[in-house]
Scaffold this active site. Structure first.
Site, PDB file in Angstrom:
ATOM      1  N   ARG A 242     -28.804  51.671 -97.373  1.00 47.60           N
ATOM      2  CA  ARG A 242     -28.064  52.662 -96.377  1.00 47.60           C
ATOM      3  C   ARG A 242     -28.229  54.373 -97.078  1.00 47.60           C
ATOM      4  O   ARG A 242     -27.984  55.064 -96.407  1.00 47.60           O
ATOM      5  CB  ARG A 242     -26.439  52.481 -96.715  1.00 47.60           C
ATOM      6  CG  ARG A 242     -25.838  51.031 -96.192  1.00 47.60           C
ATOM      7  CD  ARG A 242     -26.528  50.709 -94.792  1.00 47.60           C
ATOM      8  NE  ARG A 242     -27.293  49.995 -94.743  1.00 47.60           N
ATOM      9  CZ  ARG A 242     -28.508  49.680 -93.811  1.00 47.60           C
ATOM     10  NH1 ARG A 242     -28.164  50.445 -92.674  1.00 47.60           N
ATOM     11  NH2 ARG A 242     -29.418  48.922 -93.940  1.00 47.60           N
TER      12      ARG A 242
ATOM     13  N   ASP B 167     -31.864  41.626 -79.930  1.00 45.56           N
ATOM     14  CA  ASP B 167     -31.728  42.251 -80.987  1.00 45.56           C
ATOM     15  C   ASP B 167     -30.748  41.845 -82.120  1.00 45.56           C
ATOM     16  O   ASP B 167     -30.144  40.938 -81.860  1.00 45.56           O
ATOM     17  CB  ASP B 167     -30.992  43.603 -80.546  1.00 45.56           C
ATOM     18  CG  ASP B 167     -31.008  44.747 -81.534  1.00 45.56           C
ATOM     19  OD1 ASP B 167     -31.628  44.678 -82.604  1.00 45.56           O
ATOM     20  OD2 ASP B 167     -30.315  45.896 -81.421  1.00 45.56           O
TER      21      ASP B 167
ATOM     22  N   GLN C  15     -31.226  41.241 -93.944  1.00 47.80           N
ATOM     23  CA  GLN C  15     -29.923  41.763 -93.637  1.00 47.80           C
ATOM     24  C   GLN C  15     -29.011  40.705 -92.841  1.00 47.80           C
ATOM     25  O   GLN C  15     -27.841  41.342 -92.171  1.00 47.80           O
ATOM     26  CB  GLN C  15     -30.198  43.018 -92.758  1.00 47.80           C
ATOM     27  CG  GLN C  15     -30.891  44.097 -93.384  1.00 47.80           C
ATOM     28  CD  GLN C  15     -30.877  45.212 -92.882  1.00 47.80           C
ATOM     29  OE1 GLN C  15     -29.996  46.189 -92.443  1.00 47.80           O
ATOM     30  NE2 GLN C  15     -32.306  45.347 -92.354  1.00 47.80           N
TER      31      GLN C  15
END
Length: 757
Positions: A609, A224, A255
């Site tokens: 977000r 992950d 990210q």
């Protein structure tokens, strides 16, 4: 488990592809965790035994959540033997079994950061080294860095980069300390946190039979957040997967924001080079945010050259545009954010818990906390301490308190031996007993220990008296000295400044320095707003804030956090504060393309977000390093496609400000940077104003006449040449081209410099 109905087409492909390596690029809000859990469940359904599946995560929380979801899909107990957890926890289990091959016993101890630093401190003491130069935290950080680069002591000693760096810092014996440190760990049958990776790598690299065993034992590997892996983690995964290549990595290069922790974006960008047969699967549907927010985020990240192209989309309603608010100052910014939050809560019934304010650095929380307290907005600091709860802030405030009130025994106890003055616990115990016996304050007894029959050595008495004399000097200046000047003097003469600077080479040390600088900004702001303000008045003001920190009744609260800490979170409404050049992006990255791209990814993470509403704010002026400085808007604002952003005016918006969106359309393709070189980017112009500033050739200062072309030396920026003098909103500003830091615009009445005739 109904895969066809539970997953979209891309998710289904990512879950069911088992024929070889796969790279799953999961855009923001695209269901990454869902894919991971379903894939493990699918593997079990396909006949893979749970103990042959290795699923690596970055947090224990993520591992627990994944296991819970897998059991919901497959059945209770299905994850009992699953190798699911963090890199460190899984490899610690492996090393228990293989410890003797590395010279350890299976019952080895794992040292936490505190124990590791204590061992380093003892070694420095044994070698009789100056602990001001060989700061234990600094040396421990360098050992940690070496281990994460998979360098054992002999490699560290032979590395020219480390040798030159340590020599430049006058810490050339760091390699020797590292060598002794490893010997002591082995003797104590202990590993530190970094050894769990380093020793796993050494086990797999140097013991072919065990490498083959684990490569066969783990029949499928899932990783992950692969964009966050460091060099050591990447190398271990490569060794484990080198035989069967049954490895699936999930992440999002857009990210990747943790390079300061060692994360290397090249791991995910080069995955297909390492495994040419790898299948690339893109999860591009965002289930979190409105179309407008997703489109705005896409327009931001497209300016990065180094990326795996994808087109994230949303089927949710179009939603509102991002709202851009320009404010006159950082104080006005905090107040306006608070006012908008109050309106959203009261009029639109948005729960406080569904709102977050994100910022680039922890120091920015100070102004927000003060504004929220004034507006009675409940808040929590996520991923950090409240500003006034941070150790370095409490330390400096304790000096302020004791300078104002010599009877403040709690402040005395906090700072009497900070920075270290050789005043130990035994001496302090005697001091407390004598103070209690004579009903005196600790500071009074410290001024003359023998007078109060305090049974301390002559050396200890001298140290106490030296400290008391220093505090007396501070105390005598609390009434007749500008409180900002007094605060700076206390910071310097107490030794705190030197102590903090000794750790400036680490991210944690730099953060502490920035926090203290922000406290000085708070003092300067208070001084400027209160002409005759005193130190005790300032302490009274912030004491109310520290009391507010302790009140938490469990009710919903606005989240204040750095963008780094916010990754993985989501909120109905998000404010991204402090969008100013040299703040966001950070000053160190402004002219470094690779770092600049990471800063842009950080902005991308901030915007994504938000579920429904996103506000962007910046201040035209901000207290920095005790001075009011003018700010340019962040160049990242210009990266957003204008069709997805709108300006919002508030009572605190400067009247002369016009929309910054009156600019040429942003480029639609990323510039092709050569990442081996430095590229100087064009500075973003300040917003236009209704009336142009009046330029001048000269200005009067306390030192005499300052003219365009004069050379000056600034307290912080060094030497430079005055290029422009102008009047703006009744304030005189000077534009100076500094020799080392480039061009700065300063408010003349606050700028601290000397004219070099």
């Amino acid at each position: 488990m109904d895969l066809q109905n539970d997953l979209n087409a891309a998710q289904l492909e990512a879950v069911t592809y088992l024929d070889g390596p796969s790279l799953v690029i999961a855009g923001a809000g695209s269901g990454k965790t869902r894919v991971l859990t379903y894939k493990v469940a699918y593997l079990i359904e396909q006949g893979y035994k749970p103990w042959t599946i290795l699923a690596l995560t970055f947090t224990n929380k993520a591992a627990r959540e994944m296991n819970q979801r897998i059991e919901q899909l497959v059945g209770p107990g299905s994850t009992t033997h699953l190798f699911s957890g963090t890199f460190h926890s899984i490899f610690a289990r492996m090393l228990r079994r293989e410890a003797e091959l590395l010279g350890y016993q299976p019952n080895y101890t794992i040292y936490d950061a505190s124990s590791s630093q204590s061992l380093v401190k003892n070694i420095i003491k044994e070698l009789q080294l100056d602990d001001k130069k060989y700061k234990p935290s600094k040396i421990a950080a360098r050992i940690s860095e070496a281990k994460n680069r998979l360098q054992v002591p002999v490699q560290y000693a032979d590395d020219s980069y480390y040798y030159n760096r340590d020599k430049q810092d006058d810490t050339e014996l760091t390699g020797k300390i590292y060598e002794i440190y490893q010997e002591r760990l082995l003797r104590a049958n202990a590993m530190d946190f970094d050894d769990l990776l380093l020793n796993t790598f050494l086990l797999l690299r140097d013991h072919e039979e065990r490498r083959n065993y684990y490569a066969q034992f783990f029949q499928f590997i899932l990783v992950d957040e692969y964009q966050d892996t460091n060099y050591a983690q990447h190398q271990i995964i490569t060794l484990l997967a080198e035989q069967n290549h049954r490895v699936c990595v999930v992440g999002d290069d857009a990210q990747s924001i943790y390079s300061f922790r060692g994360a290397n974006i090249d791991n995910i960008l080069s995955f297909q080079k390492l495994y040419p047969e790898a299948k690339l699967i893109k999860l591009e549907e965002n289930y979190r945010s409105t179309q407008t927010i997703v489109n705005a985020a896409n327009s931001i990240i497209r300016h990065n050259a180094r990326q795996i192209p994808k087109k994230v989309f949303s089927r949710l309603p179009e939603g509102e545009k991002l709202q851009l608010i320009a404010l006159s100052s950082d104080k006005a910014e905090a107040k306006t954010i608070g006012s908008v939050i109050s309106r959203l809560h009261l009029r639109e019934h948005i729960d406080y818990g569904d709102i977050a304010v994100l910022y680039r650095t922890n120091v920015q929380s100070r102004a927000l906390e003060e504004a929220f307290r004034d507006l009675a907005i409940p808040y929590r600091i996520y991923g950090s301490l409240s500003f006034y709860s941070r150790k370095e802030i409490r330390d400096l405030i304790a000096y302020f308190r004791l300078a104002v009130n010599g009877s403040d025994d709690e402040a005395f106890l906090r700072i009497v031996n900070y920075p270290a003055r050789g005043i130990g616990n035994t001496t302090i115990g005697h001091l407390i007993a004598a103070a209690n016996a004579h009903a005196k304050s600790l500071l009074e007894v410290a001024q003359s220990p023998l007078q109060y029959q305090c049974p301390v050595s002559r050396q200890a008495a001298t140290r106490l008296q030296t400290f008391a004399l220093m505090m007396d000097g501070f105390s005598k200046n609390t009434e007749n000295t500008d409180i900002f000047d007094l605060a700076c003097r206390i910071l310097h003469e107490s030794g705190m400044e030197a102590d903090l600077q000794s750790e400036a080479g680490t991210p944690e040390g730099q953060a502490r320095i920035e926090n203290v600088q922000e406290l000085l900004n708070s003092v300067k702001s208070f001084s400027d707003s209160n002409a005759n303000g005193t130190m005790d008045q300032y302490i009274s003001t912030i004491s109310l804030l520290t009391d507010a920190d302790r009140a938490d009744d469990g009710s919903p609260r606005v989240t204040l956090t750095t963008i780094h800490a916010a990754k993985g979170l989501e909120f109905h409404t998000v404010f991204v504060a402090g969008l100013e050049d040299e703040l966001f992006p950070s000053p160190n990255s402004r002219f470094e393309p690779r770092q600049m791209e990471e800063e842009r990814r950080l902005f991308y993470v901030a915007v994504t977000r938000a579920k429904r509403m996103c506000y962007l704010t910046y201040a035209q002026s901000r207290y920095r390093y005790g001075h009011m400085e003018f700010s340019n808007p962040s160049p990242f604002i210009h990266d957003i496609d204008p069709q997805y952003i709108a300006t919002t005016r508030s009572a605190e918006t400067p009247k002369t400000l016009t929309t910054i969106l009156n600019r040429p359309q942003s480029v639609t393709t990323a510039p092709k940077f050569n990442f081996g070189e430095t590229r100087r980017l064009t500075p973003v112009p300040k917003p236009s104003t209704d009336s142009a500033p009046q330029t001048r050739r000269q200005a009067k200062t306390a030192q005499g006449t300052l003219s365009v072309g004069d050379r000056i030396r600034h307290d912080r920026f060094g030497s430079g040449t005055v290029e422009l003098i102008s009047n703006e909103n009744d304030n005189t500003t000077i534009t100076v081209k500094f020799d080392e830091v480039g061009t700065k615009k300063l408010l003349l009445k606050f700028a601290k410099f000397t004219i070099q005739k």
